[in-house]
Motif scaffolding. Structure first.
Motif, PDB file in Angstrom:
ATOM      1  N   ARG B 235     -47.155 -17.468   7.890  1.00  0.00           N
ATOM      2  CA  ARG B 235     -47.896 -18.896   7.992  1.00  0.00           C
ATOM      3  C   ARG B 235     -49.280 -18.563   8.956  1.00  0.00           C
ATOM      4  O   ARG B 235     -49.251 -18.278  10.024  1.00  0.00           O
ATOM      5  N   CYS B 236     -50.220 -19.245   8.151  1.00  0.00           N
ATOM      6  CA  CYS B 236     -51.753 -18.909   8.982  1.00  0.00           C
ATOM      7  C   CYS B 236     -52.681 -19.868   8.590  1.00  0.00           C
ATOM      8  O   CYS B 236     -52.137 -20.638   7.785  1.00  0.00           O
ATOM      9  N   PRO B 239     -55.047 -18.963   4.171  1.00  0.00           N
ATOM     10  CA  PRO B 239     -53.963 -18.172   3.410  1.00  0.00           C
ATOM     11  C   PRO B 239     -54.687 -17.296   2.052  1.00  0.00           C
ATOM     12  O   PRO B 239     -54.333 -16.180   1.959  1.00  0.00           O
ATOM     13  N   GLU B 240     -55.759 -17.959   1.686  1.00  0.00           N
ATOM     14  CA  GLU B 240     -56.574 -17.266   0.618  1.00  0.00           C
ATOM     15  C   GLU B 240     -57.146 -16.014   1.034  1.00  0.00           C
ATOM     16  O   GLU B 240     -57.065 -14.845   0.468  1.00  0.00           O
ATOM     17  N   THR B 241     -57.880 -15.958   2.138  1.00  0.00           N
ATOM     18  CA  THR B 241     -58.489 -15.004   2.750  1.00  0.00           C
ATOM     19  C   THR B 241     -57.553 -13.789   2.943  1.00  0.00           C
ATOM     20  O   THR B 241     -57.340 -12.595   2.678  1.00  0.00           O
ATOM     21  N   ALA B 242     -56.233 -14.461   3.774  1.00  0.00           N
ATOM     22  CA  ALA B 242     -55.280 -13.476   4.139  1.00  0.00           C
ATOM     23  C   ALA B 242     -54.609 -12.603   2.918  1.00  0.00           C
ATOM     24  O   ALA B 242     -54.098 -11.679   2.942  1.00  0.00           O
ATOM     25  N   ALA B 243     -54.544 -13.457   1.878  1.00  0.00           N
ATOM     26  CA  ALA B 243     -53.697 -13.003   0.676  1.00  0.00           C
ATOM     27  C   ALA B 243     -54.690 -11.697   0.104  1.00  0.00           C
ATOM     28  O   ALA B 243     -54.030 -10.718  -0.244  1.00  0.00           O
ATOM     29  N   ARG B 257     -49.579 -16.106  -3.016  1.00  0.00           N
ATOM     30  CA  ARG B 257     -50.074 -17.301  -2.013  1.00  0.00           C
ATOM     31  C   ARG B 257     -49.233 -18.494  -2.091  1.00  0.00           C
ATOM     32  O   ARG B 257     -49.052 -18.879  -3.344  1.00  0.00           O
ATOM     33  N   GLU B 258     -49.042 -19.065  -1.028  1.00  0.00           N
ATOM     34  CA  GLU B 258     -48.578 -20.435  -0.818  1.00  0.00           C
ATOM     35  C   GLU B 258     -49.589 -21.324  -0.352  1.00  0.00           C
ATOM     36  O   GLU B 258     -50.664 -21.217   0.369  1.00  0.00           O
ATOM     37  N   GLU B 259     -49.058 -22.663  -0.071  1.00  0.00           N
ATOM     38  CA  GLU B 259     -50.178 -23.503   0.479  1.00  0.00           C
ATOM     39  C   GLU B 259     -50.645 -23.223   1.891  1.00  0.00           C
ATOM     40  O   GLU B 259     -51.813 -23.320   1.989  1.00  0.00           O
ATOM     41  N   ASP B 260     -49.498 -22.962   2.895  1.00  0.00           N
ATOM     42  CA  ASP B 260     -50.036 -22.743   3.968  1.00  0.00           C
ATOM     43  C   ASP B 260     -49.725 -21.374   4.626  1.00  0.00           C
ATOM     44  O   ASP B 260     -49.266 -21.194   5.747  1.00  0.00           O
ATOM     45  N   SER B 291     -55.810 -16.936  12.189  1.00  0.00           N
ATOM     46  CA  SER B 291     -54.826 -17.167  13.228  1.00  0.00           C
ATOM     47  C   SER B 291     -53.372 -17.250  12.485  1.00  0.00           C
ATOM     48  O   SER B 291     -53.235 -17.672  11.336  1.00  0.00           O
ATOM     49  N   VAL B 292     -52.501 -16.454  12.973  1.00  0.00           N
ATOM     50  CA  VAL B 292     -51.084 -16.199  12.418  1.00  0.00           C
ATOM     51  C   VAL B 292     -50.239 -17.349  13.347  1.00  0.00           C
ATOM     52  O   VAL B 292     -50.017 -16.973  14.532  1.00  0.00           O
TER      53      VAL B 292
END
Lengths: 255, 315
Positions: B235-236, B239-243, B257-260, B291-292
């Motif tokens: 959970r971060c 999410p888009e950048t993290a993915a 990828r999920e919503e949050d 931020s995670v």
């Protein structure tokens, strides 16, 4: 004994079987008696009394015939009911020997059939003793022998029907084949002289030979079997072979 | 009455059953521990019922050994089956007899004490009030319950139930689950075949998965569900950048990828390998200014594992 009672319970709770068998064994003789008695009352000169020693053999044949049909149906049902309902696997899954499950059917069937045969026999006894008019009546020996024979004949039929039904596994087919054999094939074969003494292997002939009371057609009119010993042997072979085959199938079939 | 702890109620080794050319059971080794609920799952035609029929001695096998309650089957069948209750496929009865009479028939085939267990068995499954009705008037659920009552006549150490929840409504399934767990709490063992994986997961302690006559896996339900490649959920705040970031990292099979949050399928099986990869991914996200908030291992259902194992899952 518990297994035998269970077999009896399975059979006696089939209302159609119970009432149908009673009709064949008791109902039909009763109807015939009523008709004969009415004819006798209306025209005593043309129609003799329905009872008496002369008619006793025919009454016995009649009850044995009706009883045989009932016995074939009872045996056909007893031999196939466990498998056709699917309960056979549950019985096997109890760990009880399949041979015991098979063997319990025989006395279970008798417990249903013999009281009905006895009832039918009491009816024809009443007819032959009570409605004999001026005719002589059957003696105690005739009565005992007649009762024993009708039990033998119907008991034999029910056992071979059960063995045969257990072997082939289909109630309708086994009942159809046995009734066809008994009512059509066997009487025809008995008339085929070319078959010679081989006809003595027909169990209907053996049963006829053992009938202790002469019918209107004369003593043993319907049989080609000459010796009582051969008749007994033929019946034993039929019973042993069909019970062995039915038992073998019960033991080896997938449950 | 209880089964000795550590003893197995069913053990098969190399069990093989063929129908002509078709192999229904192929060298099946199954071990069912005592005093547990054991689920036997597989798709239709996998060999579940054939296995049960073989174990109960209802059909001949083509090879292998079967031990039931410590007795060799089918040689010592009468000893073993005396304390086993089984329902194979749907429970079958004499339709013209009442429920109570049907139990009398089976009790007659068992030891004499079985007669005295009829009323207790009817009460246990809630059929006392309907026991004098003919079975042909029974619903599917009532027949299932009567089938269980029939099993109880053996005072069974082991109940073998083949698809017992078929045709039951949700309330009936729930009742059945409670009934099975109550048997286990009494020290009895329950062997339950089913294709309702969710129910097996909720009801059973152990499970074996069978497909096309082969046992693919067996063990504790939790272990089997947990075994295999895990999915880790981060959970971060972005999410888009993290993915995009995690998709190219070593040890990551794919990212969803999920919503949050994002879910990353990890290409590792041992605990230490997984831990190392998760730590590295977390570090990478934080170093990139993401931020995670939470890291969770996604629960893998038995159903998902089953589909993976039996190759029924697309992609």
């Amino acid at each position: 004994m518990r297994l035998i009672n269970a077999e009896f319970l399975k059979l006696r709770k089939r209302r159609g079987l119970l009432w149908g068998s009673l009709f064949l064994i008791v109902g039909i003789p009763l109807i015939i008696f009523i008709i004969l008695e009415i004819l006798h009352l209306v025209n005593p000169a043309g129609h003799g009394p329905p009872g008496g020693f002369g008619a006793f053999g025919d009454w016995l044949e009649g009850i044995a015939s009706g009883g045989a049909i009932a016995a074939v149906i009872i045996g056909g049902i007893a031999g196939t009911a466990d498998v056709s309902t699917g309960v056979f696997r549950d019985l096997v899954a109890t760990g009880r020997s399949r041979r015991q499950l098979f063997a319990a059917r025989v006395p279970g069937m008798m417990m249903l059939l013999f009281p009905m045969i006895t009832l039918g026999f009491l009816l024809i006894l009443l007819i032959n003793l009570g409605f004999a008019g001026s005719n002589s009546t059957p003696g105690a020996v005739d009565i005992v022998q007649g009762y024993g024979w009708v039990l033998l004949a119907t008991g034999f039929e029910v056992v071979i029907a059960m063995g045969f039904a257990s072997l082939i596994g289909s109630r309708a087919a086994s009942i159809g084949v046995l009734l066809g054999w008994q009512l059509l094939a066997s009487p025809i074969l008995q008339q085929v002289r070319a078959l010679g003494s081989a006809r003595q292997a027909l169990y209907t002939s053996s049963l006829g030979r053992l009938n202790p009371v002469p019918t209107l057609g004369g003593p043993n009119a319907t049989t080609v079997t000459r010796s009582a010993a051969i008749a007994v042997m033929v019946l034993i072979v039929w019973v042993v072979v069909l019970l062995a085959l039915g038992g073998w199938r019960t033991v080896t079939r997938d449950a | 009455m209880n089964i000795r702890e550590g003893s197995n109620v069913i053990e098969t080794r190399g069990l093989t059953k063929r129908f002509g050319e078709r192999v229904a059971l192929n060298n099946v080794d199954i071990t069912v521990p005592g005093a547990t609920a054991f689920g036997f799952v597989g798709p239709n035609g996998a060999g579940k019922t054939t296995f049960i029929r073989s174990v109960l001695g209802l059909t001949r096998t083509n090879g292998g050994n079967i031990s039931l309650l410590g007795h060799a089957m089918p040689k010592e069948g009468s000893l073993a089956l005396a304390r086993v209750g089984g329902i194979v496929e749907e429970p079958r009865f004499y339709p013209h007899l009442t429920g109570r009479e049907n139990l009398k028939i089976i009790a007659a085939a068992r030891e004499s004490q079985a007669d005295g267990r009829i009323e207790g068995a009817l009460e246990r499954v809630g059929l006392t009030d309907r026991a004098n009705e003919r079975v042909k008037a029974y619903s599917t659920g009532m027949r299932q319950r009567l089938g269980v009552a029939r099993c109880l006549l053996a005072d069974p150490l082991l109940l073998i139930l083949d698809e017992p929840m078929n045709g039951l409504d949700p309330a009936g399934i729930d009742e059945f689950r409670i009934l099975i767990r109550s048997f286990v709490s009494e020290g009895r063992s329950v062997f339950l075949s089913s294709h309702l994986l969710d129910e097996v997961e909720k009801t059973c302690d152990h499970v074996a998965i069978i497909d096309r006559g082969n046992v693919l896996m067996q063990g504790l339900v939790e272990d089997i569900a947990r075994r295999g490649k895990p999915t880790i959920r981060f959970r971060c705040d972005s999410p888009e950048t993290a993915a995009q970031l995690l998709a190219s990292q070593p040890g990551v099979e794919h990212v969803r990828r999920e919503e949050d949050a994002i879910s990353a399928a990890i290409d590792a099986e041992t605990r230490s390998e997984i831990d190392a990869i998760v730590a590295a991914l977390n570090r990478r996200l934080v170093e990139s200014g993401i931020s995670v908030y939470a890291i969770e291992t996604e629960r893998v259902s038995l159903e998902k594992r089953f589909l993976e194992i039996t190759s029924r899952l697309g992609g």
